[in-house]
Design an enzyme around this catalytic site. Structure first.
Site, PDB file in Angstrom:
ATOM      1  N   ASN A 108     -38.922   0.816  20.071  1.00 28.38           N
ATOM      2  CA  ASN A 108     -39.288   2.117  20.115  1.00 28.38           C
ATOM      3  C   ASN A 108     -39.618   2.172  18.512  1.00 28.38           C
ATOM      4  O   ASN A 108     -39.025   1.580  17.415  1.00 28.38           O
ATOM      5  CB  ASN A 108     -38.114   2.950  20.323  1.00 28.38           C
ATOM      6  CG  ASN A 108     -36.990   3.186  19.163  1.00 28.38           C
ATOM      7  OD1 ASN A 108     -37.309   4.185  18.556  1.00 28.38           O
ATOM      8  ND2 ASN A 108     -35.946   2.606  19.022  1.00 28.38           N
ATOM      9  N   PHE A 112     -37.123   9.756  14.850  1.00 33.29           N
ATOM     10  CA  PHE A 112     -36.275  10.748  14.911  1.00 33.29           C
ATOM     11  C   PHE A 112     -37.070  12.218  15.462  1.00 33.29           C
ATOM     12  O   PHE A 112     -36.583  13.232  14.868  1.00 33.29           O
ATOM     13  CB  PHE A 112     -35.819  11.033  13.357  1.00 33.29           C
ATOM     14  CG  PHE A 112     -34.841  10.097  12.931  1.00 33.29           C
ATOM     15  CD1 PHE A 112     -33.998   9.266  13.395  1.00 33.29           C
ATOM     16  CD2 PHE A 112     -34.369   9.994  11.410  1.00 33.29           C
ATOM     17  CE1 PHE A 112     -33.283   8.310  13.294  1.00 33.29           C
ATOM     18  CE2 PHE A 112     -33.522   9.324  10.899  1.00 33.29           C
ATOM     19  CZ  PHE A 112     -32.852   8.210  12.012  1.00 33.29           C
ATOM     20  N   SER A 171     -32.182   3.314  11.169  1.00 32.56           N
ATOM     21  CA  SER A 171     -33.193   3.412  11.746  1.00 32.56           C
ATOM     22  C   SER A 171     -34.517   2.665  11.033  1.00 32.56           C
ATOM     23  O   SER A 171     -34.890   3.004   9.885  1.00 32.56           O
ATOM     24  CB  SER A 171     -33.603   4.876  12.185  1.00 32.56           C
ATOM     25  OG  SER A 171     -35.003   4.822  12.786  1.00 32.56           O
ATOM     26  N   ASN A 173     -37.625   3.319  11.747  1.00 38.02           N
ATOM     27  CA  ASN A 173     -38.839   4.201  12.063  1.00 38.02           C
ATOM     28  C   ASN A 173     -38.966   5.209  11.172  1.00 38.02           C
ATOM     29  O   ASN A 173     -39.974   6.009  11.142  1.00 38.02           O
ATOM     30  CB  ASN A 173     -38.770   4.578  13.520  1.00 38.02           C
ATOM     31  CG  ASN A 173     -38.815   3.333  14.558  1.00 38.02           C
ATOM     32  OD1 ASN A 173     -39.345   2.424  14.122  1.00 38.02           O
ATOM     33  ND2 ASN A 173     -37.915   3.400  15.425  1.00 38.02           N
ATOM     34  N   THR A 174     -38.165   5.436  10.083  1.00 33.55           N
ATOM     35  CA  THR A 174     -38.318   6.465   9.170  1.00 33.55           C
ATOM     36  C   THR A 174     -38.688   5.754   7.663  1.00 33.55           C
ATOM     37  O   THR A 174     -37.502   5.008   7.347  1.00 33.55           O
ATOM     38  CB  THR A 174     -37.148   7.443   8.982  1.00 33.55           C
ATOM     39  OG1 THR A 174     -37.002   8.195  10.374  1.00 33.55           O
ATOM     40  CG2 THR A 174     -37.321   8.601   7.783  1.00 33.55           C
ATOM     41  N   LYS A 212     -23.467   3.918  10.452  1.00 29.96           N
ATOM     42  CA  LYS A 212     -24.272   3.250  11.416  1.00 29.96           C
ATOM     43  C   LYS A 212     -25.195   2.316  10.566  1.00 29.96           C
ATOM     44  O   LYS A 212     -26.244   3.005   9.890  1.00 29.96           O
ATOM     45  CB  LYS A 212     -25.027   3.890  12.618  1.00 29.96           C
ATOM     46  CG  LYS A 212     -25.760   2.950  13.535  1.00 29.96           C
ATOM     47  CD  LYS A 212     -26.169   3.759  14.935  1.00 29.96           C
ATOM     48  CE  LYS A 212     -26.746   2.710  15.912  1.00 29.96           C
ATOM     49  NZ  LYS A 212     -27.024   3.487  17.099  1.00 29.96           N
ATOM     50  N   ASN A 241     -27.821  -1.013  14.635  1.00 26.33           N
ATOM     51  CA  ASN A 241     -29.071  -0.249  15.123  1.00 26.33           C
ATOM     52  C   ASN A 241     -29.934  -1.469  15.634  1.00 26.33           C
ATOM     53  O   ASN A 241     -29.962  -2.612  15.861  1.00 26.33           O
ATOM     54  CB  ASN A 241     -29.564   0.521  14.175  1.00 26.33           C
ATOM     55  CG  ASN A 241     -30.233   1.686  14.587  1.00 26.33           C
ATOM     56  OD1 ASN A 241     -31.031   1.683  15.628  1.00 26.33           O
ATOM     57  ND2 ASN A 241     -30.250   2.983  13.922  1.00 26.33           N
TER      58      ASN A 241
END
Length: 334
Positions: A108, A112, A171, A173-174, A212, A241
Protein backbone atom coordinates in the site's frame (compact mmCIF):
# COMPACT_ATOMS: atom_id res chain seq x y z
CA UNK A 1 -18.23 -18.19 9.46
CA UNK A 2 -18.44 -20.01 6.09
CA UNK A 3 -20.74 -17.22 4.89
CA UNK A 4 -18.09 -14.64 5.69
CA UNK A 5 -15.37 -16.72 4.06
CA UNK A 6 -17.46 -16.72 0.90
CA UNK A 7 -17.96 -12.97 1.13
CA UNK A 8 -14.21 -12.54 1.53
CA UNK A 9 -13.62 -14.48 -1.70
CA UNK A 10 -16.31 -12.46 -3.49
CA UNK A 11 -14.77 -9.16 -2.40
CA UNK A 12 -11.47 -10.17 -3.98
CA UNK A 13 -13.15 -9.82 -7.37
CA UNK A 14 -13.23 -6.05 -6.75
CA UNK A 15 -10.16 -3.81 -6.89
CA UNK A 16 -8.46 -3.80 -3.49
CA UNK A 17 -9.49 -0.34 -2.32
CA UNK A 18 -13.07 -0.73 -3.57
CA UNK A 19 -13.30 -4.04 -1.70
CA UNK A 20 -12.14 -2.37 1.47
CA UNK A 21 -14.71 0.42 1.13
CA UNK A 22 -17.44 -2.16 0.52
CA UNK A 23 -16.36 -4.02 3.66
CA UNK A 24 -16.61 -0.88 5.78
CA UNK A 25 -20.10 -0.14 4.42
CA UNK A 26 -21.24 -3.71 5.09
CA UNK A 27 -19.96 -3.53 8.66
CA UNK A 28 -21.70 -0.19 9.19
CA UNK A 29 -24.93 -1.86 8.06
CA UNK A 30 -24.57 -4.53 10.73
CA UNK A 31 -23.37 -7.24 8.38
CA UNK A 32 -20.50 -8.70 10.31
CA UNK A 33 -19.55 -11.80 12.29
CA UNK A 34 -20.36 -12.15 15.97
CA UNK A 35 -17.71 -14.10 17.82
CA UNK A 36 -18.37 -16.22 20.93
CA UNK A 37 -17.65 -14.61 24.28
CA UNK A 38 -14.00 -14.76 25.31
CA UNK A 39 -12.96 -17.16 28.04
CA UNK A 40 -11.64 -15.71 31.32
CA UNK A 41 -8.24 -17.27 30.67
CA UNK A 42 -7.92 -15.28 27.43
CA UNK A 43 -7.82 -11.95 29.29
CA UNK A 44 -4.65 -10.01 30.01
CA UNK A 45 -3.69 -6.61 31.39
CA UNK A 46 -1.47 -4.62 29.00
CA UNK A 47 -0.19 -1.17 29.98
CA UNK A 48 -3.11 -0.90 32.39
CA UNK A 49 -5.69 -1.89 29.78
CA UNK A 50 -7.98 -4.81 30.59
CA UNK A 51 -8.03 -6.78 27.32
CA UNK A 52 -10.50 -9.67 26.90
CA UNK A 53 -7.94 -11.34 24.63
CA UNK A 54 -4.50 -10.63 23.17
CA UNK A 55 -5.48 -10.22 19.50
CA UNK A 56 -5.92 -6.69 18.25
CA UNK A 57 -6.91 -5.08 14.96
CA UNK A 58 -4.02 -3.07 13.54
CA UNK A 59 -4.38 0.53 12.39
CA UNK A 60 -5.20 1.04 8.72
CA UNK A 61 -8.38 -1.02 8.53
CA UNK A 62 -10.65 1.53 10.21
CA UNK A 63 -8.93 4.82 9.43
CA UNK A 64 -11.93 6.99 10.31
CA UNK A 65 -13.27 5.16 13.39
CA UNK A 66 -16.37 4.04 11.51
CA UNK A 67 -16.64 0.39 12.63
CA UNK A 68 -14.69 -0.25 15.86
CA UNK A 69 -17.64 -1.92 17.58
CA UNK A 70 -18.26 -4.23 14.63
CA UNK A 71 -14.64 -5.36 14.81
CA UNK A 72 -14.82 -5.85 18.57
CA UNK A 73 -17.92 -7.99 17.99
CA UNK A 74 -15.92 -10.03 15.45
CA UNK A 75 -13.68 -11.15 18.30
CA UNK A 76 -10.81 -8.69 18.52
CA UNK A 77 -9.63 -7.92 22.04
CA UNK A 78 -8.82 -4.35 21.09
CA UNK A 79 -9.17 -2.18 17.99
CA UNK A 80 -6.83 0.57 16.82
CA UNK A 81 -8.46 3.22 14.60
CA UNK A 82 -6.54 5.56 12.31
CA UNK A 83 -4.06 6.72 11.25
CA UNK A 84 -5.79 10.09 11.65
CA UNK A 85 -4.19 13.45 10.82
CA UNK A 86 -5.30 16.87 12.09
CA UNK A 87 -6.69 17.94 8.71
CA UNK A 88 -8.46 15.72 6.18
CA UNK A 89 -6.29 14.54 3.33
CA UNK A 90 -6.98 12.58 0.18
CA UNK A 91 -3.81 10.52 0.28
CA UNK A 92 -1.74 9.46 -2.69
CA UNK A 93 -3.07 9.04 -6.24
CA UNK A 94 -4.93 5.82 -7.07
CA UNK A 95 -4.26 2.97 -7.57
CA UNK A 96 -2.43 2.79 -4.24
CA UNK A 97 -3.44 -0.57 -2.75
CA UNK A 98 -2.28 -3.83 -4.35
CA UNK A 99 -2.95 -7.44 -3.45
CA UNK A 100 -0.14 -9.96 -3.85
CA UNK A 101 -2.24 -13.15 -3.62
CA UNK A 102 0.56 -15.59 -4.43
CA UNK A 103 2.48 -14.15 -1.49
CA UNK A 104 -0.46 -13.58 0.88
CA UNK A 105 0.68 -9.97 1.03
CA UNK A 106 -0.36 -6.42 0.25
CA UNK A 107 1.52 -3.34 -0.89
CA UNK A 108 0.00 0.00 0.00
CA UNK A 109 0.97 3.60 -0.61
CA UNK A 110 -2.25 5.09 0.76
CA UNK A 111 -0.58 8.15 2.24
CA UNK A 112 -2.66 8.62 5.41
CA UNK A 113 -5.93 9.17 3.53
CA UNK A 114 -8.51 10.06 6.20
CA UNK A 115 -11.32 12.44 7.12
CA UNK A 116 -9.33 14.34 9.74
CA UNK A 117 -9.62 14.69 13.49
CA UNK A 118 -13.06 16.30 13.79
CA UNK A 119 -15.23 13.42 12.47
CA UNK A 120 -12.83 10.87 13.97
CA UNK A 121 -13.16 12.32 17.46
CA UNK A 122 -16.92 12.77 17.06
CA UNK A 123 -17.31 9.07 16.29
CA UNK A 124 -15.18 8.05 19.25
CA UNK A 125 -17.21 10.37 21.47
CA UNK A 126 -20.46 8.83 20.24
CA UNK A 127 -19.36 5.31 21.25
CA UNK A 128 -17.47 6.19 24.43
CA UNK A 129 -20.03 4.66 26.82
CA UNK A 130 -19.90 1.30 25.03
CA UNK A 131 -17.61 -1.49 26.24
CA UNK A 132 -14.40 -2.42 24.47
CA UNK A 133 -10.87 -1.09 24.09
CA UNK A 134 -10.61 1.29 21.12
CA UNK A 135 -7.36 3.16 20.55
CA UNK A 136 -6.42 6.04 18.27
CA UNK A 137 -3.41 6.01 15.95
CA UNK A 138 -2.25 9.58 15.20
CA UNK A 139 -0.08 10.97 12.41
CA UNK A 140 0.99 14.14 10.65
CA UNK A 141 -0.37 15.77 7.51
CA UNK A 142 1.84 15.36 4.46
CA UNK A 143 2.04 19.12 3.83
CA UNK A 144 2.41 20.09 7.47
CA UNK A 145 4.92 22.82 8.25
CA UNK A 146 5.32 21.46 11.80
CA UNK A 147 4.78 17.72 12.11
CA UNK A 148 5.49 17.62 15.81
CA UNK A 149 2.70 20.15 16.29
CA UNK A 150 0.40 17.78 14.36
CA UNK A 151 1.15 14.93 16.77
CA UNK A 152 0.63 17.17 19.78
CA UNK A 153 -2.72 18.31 18.36
CA UNK A 154 -3.73 14.71 17.67
CA UNK A 155 -2.82 13.72 21.22
CA UNK A 156 -4.83 16.60 22.65
CA UNK A 157 -7.93 15.94 20.56
CA UNK A 158 -8.27 12.15 20.83
CA UNK A 159 -7.27 11.79 24.47
CA UNK A 160 -10.64 12.10 26.13
CA UNK A 161 -12.35 9.54 23.89
CA UNK A 162 -9.65 6.93 23.16
CA UNK A 163 -8.62 4.07 25.44
CA UNK A 164 -5.01 4.55 24.34
CA UNK A 165 -3.05 6.63 21.82
CA UNK A 166 -0.46 5.36 19.33
CA UNK A 167 2.14 7.68 17.82
CA UNK A 168 2.75 6.48 14.27
CA UNK A 169 6.13 7.57 12.90
CA UNK A 170 6.66 4.47 10.80
CA UNK A 171 4.61 4.79 7.61
CA UNK A 172 6.79 4.76 4.48
CA UNK A 173 4.15 6.64 2.48
CA UNK A 174 4.53 10.13 3.98
CA UNK A 175 7.88 11.52 2.79
CA UNK A 176 10.29 12.13 5.65
CA UNK A 177 8.04 10.67 8.34
CA UNK A 178 10.38 7.82 9.23
CA UNK A 179 13.14 10.36 9.87
CA UNK A 180 11.34 11.00 13.16
CA UNK A 181 12.73 7.64 14.31
CA UNK A 182 16.29 9.04 14.48
CA UNK A 183 17.38 9.66 18.07
CA UNK A 184 17.48 13.48 18.03
CA UNK A 185 14.17 13.79 16.17
CA UNK A 186 12.49 11.17 18.36
CA UNK A 187 13.73 12.91 21.52
CA UNK A 188 12.18 16.17 20.34
CA UNK A 189 8.91 14.55 19.24
CA UNK A 190 8.39 12.50 22.40
CA UNK A 191 9.36 15.42 24.60
CA UNK A 192 6.57 17.57 23.12
CA UNK A 193 3.97 14.82 22.79
CA UNK A 194 4.49 13.43 26.28
CA UNK A 195 4.26 16.94 27.71
CA UNK A 196 0.78 17.15 26.19
CA UNK A 197 0.02 13.66 27.51
CA UNK A 198 0.94 14.88 31.01
CA UNK A 199 -1.40 17.86 30.67
CA UNK A 200 -4.24 15.62 29.49
CA UNK A 201 -3.58 13.10 32.24
CA UNK A 202 -3.96 15.78 34.88
CA UNK A 203 -7.16 17.05 33.25
CA UNK A 204 -8.85 13.81 32.17
CA UNK A 205 -7.00 10.81 33.59
CA UNK A 206 -4.35 8.41 32.35
CA UNK A 207 -4.26 6.95 28.86
CA UNK A 208 -1.45 4.60 27.79
CA UNK A 209 0.72 6.00 24.99
CA UNK A 210 2.22 3.59 22.45
CA UNK A 211 4.83 4.15 19.73
CA UNK A 212 4.65 2.30 16.39
CA UNK A 213 7.98 1.79 14.63
CA UNK A 214 9.14 0.55 11.24
CA UNK A 215 10.68 -2.88 10.62
CA UNK A 216 13.57 -1.45 8.59
CA UNK A 217 15.91 -0.69 11.50
CA UNK A 218 19.47 -1.73 12.27
CA UNK A 219 20.92 -2.74 15.63
CA UNK A 220 22.10 0.76 16.53
CA UNK A 221 18.66 2.20 15.74
CA UNK A 222 16.99 -0.44 17.92
CA UNK A 223 19.23 0.53 20.84
CA UNK A 224 18.68 4.26 20.31
CA UNK A 225 14.89 3.92 20.07
CA UNK A 226 14.83 1.67 23.13
CA UNK A 227 16.79 4.18 25.22
CA UNK A 228 14.56 7.02 24.08
CA UNK A 229 11.20 5.34 24.72
CA UNK A 230 12.36 4.25 28.18
CA UNK A 231 13.51 7.79 29.00
CA UNK A 232 10.18 9.26 27.91
CA UNK A 233 8.11 6.58 29.68
CA UNK A 234 6.26 5.29 26.63
CA UNK A 235 3.79 2.63 27.78
CA UNK A 236 4.23 0.08 24.97
CA UNK A 237 6.01 -0.37 21.63
CA UNK A 238 4.26 -1.68 18.51
CA UNK A 239 6.62 -3.71 16.31
CA UNK A 240 6.15 -3.11 13.41
CA UNK A 241 4.67 -1.26 10.44
CA UNK A 242 5.09 -2.21 6.76
CA UNK A 243 8.48 -2.68 5.11
CA UNK A 244 10.00 -0.91 2.11
CA UNK A 245 12.14 -3.97 1.37
CA UNK A 246 11.15 -6.50 -1.29
CA UNK A 247 12.23 -10.07 -0.48
CA UNK A 248 13.41 -12.14 -3.43
CA UNK A 249 10.71 -14.72 -2.67
CA UNK A 250 7.87 -12.45 -3.88
CA UNK A 251 6.11 -14.00 -6.85
CA UNK A 252 3.11 -11.73 -7.47
CA UNK A 253 2.96 -9.43 -10.46
CA UNK A 254 2.48 -6.37 -8.23
CA UNK A 255 5.71 -6.98 -6.30
CA UNK A 256 7.41 -3.97 -7.91
CA UNK A 257 4.83 -1.43 -6.77
CA UNK A 258 6.08 1.32 -4.46
CA UNK A 259 4.81 1.46 -0.89
CA UNK A 260 4.83 -0.58 2.28
CA UNK A 261 4.71 -4.38 2.09
CA UNK A 262 2.61 -6.24 4.68
CA UNK A 263 1.46 -9.81 5.17
CA UNK A 264 3.27 -13.14 5.18
CA UNK A 265 6.61 -11.90 3.72
CA UNK A 266 6.93 -9.49 6.65
CA UNK A 267 6.52 -12.16 9.32
CA UNK A 268 10.14 -13.29 9.81
CA UNK A 269 11.59 -9.79 9.60
CA UNK A 270 9.12 -8.25 12.04
CA UNK A 271 9.42 -11.17 14.45
CA UNK A 272 13.24 -10.93 14.51
CA UNK A 273 12.94 -7.20 15.22
CA UNK A 274 10.46 -7.93 17.99
CA UNK A 275 13.00 -10.21 19.66
CA UNK A 276 15.69 -7.54 19.28
CA UNK A 277 13.52 -4.97 21.01
CA UNK A 278 12.66 -7.47 23.73
CA UNK A 279 16.36 -7.80 24.47
CA UNK A 280 17.12 -4.10 24.18
CA UNK A 281 14.22 -3.01 26.40
CA UNK A 282 14.85 -5.63 29.06
CA UNK A 283 11.20 -5.82 30.06
CA UNK A 284 10.84 -2.06 30.50
CA UNK A 285 7.51 -2.03 28.65
CA UNK A 286 5.06 -4.36 26.90
CA UNK A 287 5.48 -5.16 23.23
CA UNK A 288 2.75 -5.59 20.61
CA UNK A 289 3.81 -7.79 17.70
CA UNK A 290 2.53 -6.99 14.21
CA UNK A 291 3.46 -8.30 10.80
CA UNK A 292 2.34 -11.40 8.93
CA UNK A 293 0.20 -13.05 11.61
CA UNK A 294 -2.17 -15.45 9.83
CA UNK A 295 -2.52 -18.41 12.22
CA UNK A 296 -2.33 -19.48 15.84
CA UNK A 297 1.19 -20.73 15.12
CA UNK A 298 2.20 -17.28 13.90
CA UNK A 299 0.68 -15.68 16.98
CA UNK A 300 2.51 -18.10 19.25
CA UNK A 301 5.79 -17.31 17.51
CA UNK A 302 5.23 -13.61 18.19
CA UNK A 303 4.56 -14.35 21.86
CA UNK A 304 7.70 -16.46 22.09
CA UNK A 305 9.70 -13.62 20.52
CA UNK A 306 8.52 -11.25 23.24
CA UNK A 307 5.08 -9.95 22.33
CA UNK A 308 2.55 -9.45 25.09
CA UNK A 309 -0.23 -8.96 22.49
CA UNK A 310 -0.47 -9.01 18.71
CA UNK A 311 -2.26 -7.10 15.97
CA UNK A 312 -3.21 -8.14 12.46
CA UNK A 313 -4.92 -6.77 9.36
CA UNK A 314 -3.58 -8.07 6.03
CA UNK A 315 -4.39 -11.70 6.79
CA UNK A 316 -8.10 -10.82 7.02
CA UNK A 317 -8.04 -10.11 3.28
CA UNK A 318 -7.09 -13.71 2.54
CA UNK A 319 -8.49 -15.60 5.54
CA UNK A 320 -11.69 -13.68 6.30
CA UNK A 321 -12.94 -12.46 9.68
CA UNK A 322 -13.21 -15.99 11.06
CA UNK A 323 -9.40 -15.91 11.39
CA UNK A 324 -9.63 -14.15 14.75
CA UNK A 325 -11.61 -16.96 16.35
CA UNK A 326 -9.43 -19.62 14.70
CA UNK A 327 -6.34 -18.03 16.25
CA UNK A 328 -7.96 -17.87 19.68
CA UNK A 329 -9.11 -21.47 19.45
CA UNK A 330 -5.67 -22.57 18.27
CA UNK A 331 -3.92 -20.79 21.11
CA UNK A 332 -6.21 -22.42 23.67
CA UNK A 333 -5.58 -25.93 22.37
CA UNK A 334 -1.83 -25.34 21.99
Amino acid sequence: MDLYKGATLALRILPAEAAHQATIKALQSGWGPKAPKDQPEDAIVLAGLQLPNRIGLAAGFDKNAQVPDAMLAAGFGFVECGTVTPRPQAGNPKPRLFRLPEDHAVINRMGFNNDGLTPFVNRLRARWARPGIVGANIGANKDSEDRIKDYVEGMRRVWLHAAYVTINISSPNTPGLRALQTKAALEELLGEVMAMAAIQTRAHGKRPVFLKIAPDLDEAEVRAISETVIAHKIDALIVSNTTIERPDILGSSARGEAGGLSGKPLFQKSTRLLAEFKGALGGAMPLIGVGGVASAQDAQAKFEAGADAIQLYTALIYEGPGLVQRIKDGLRTG
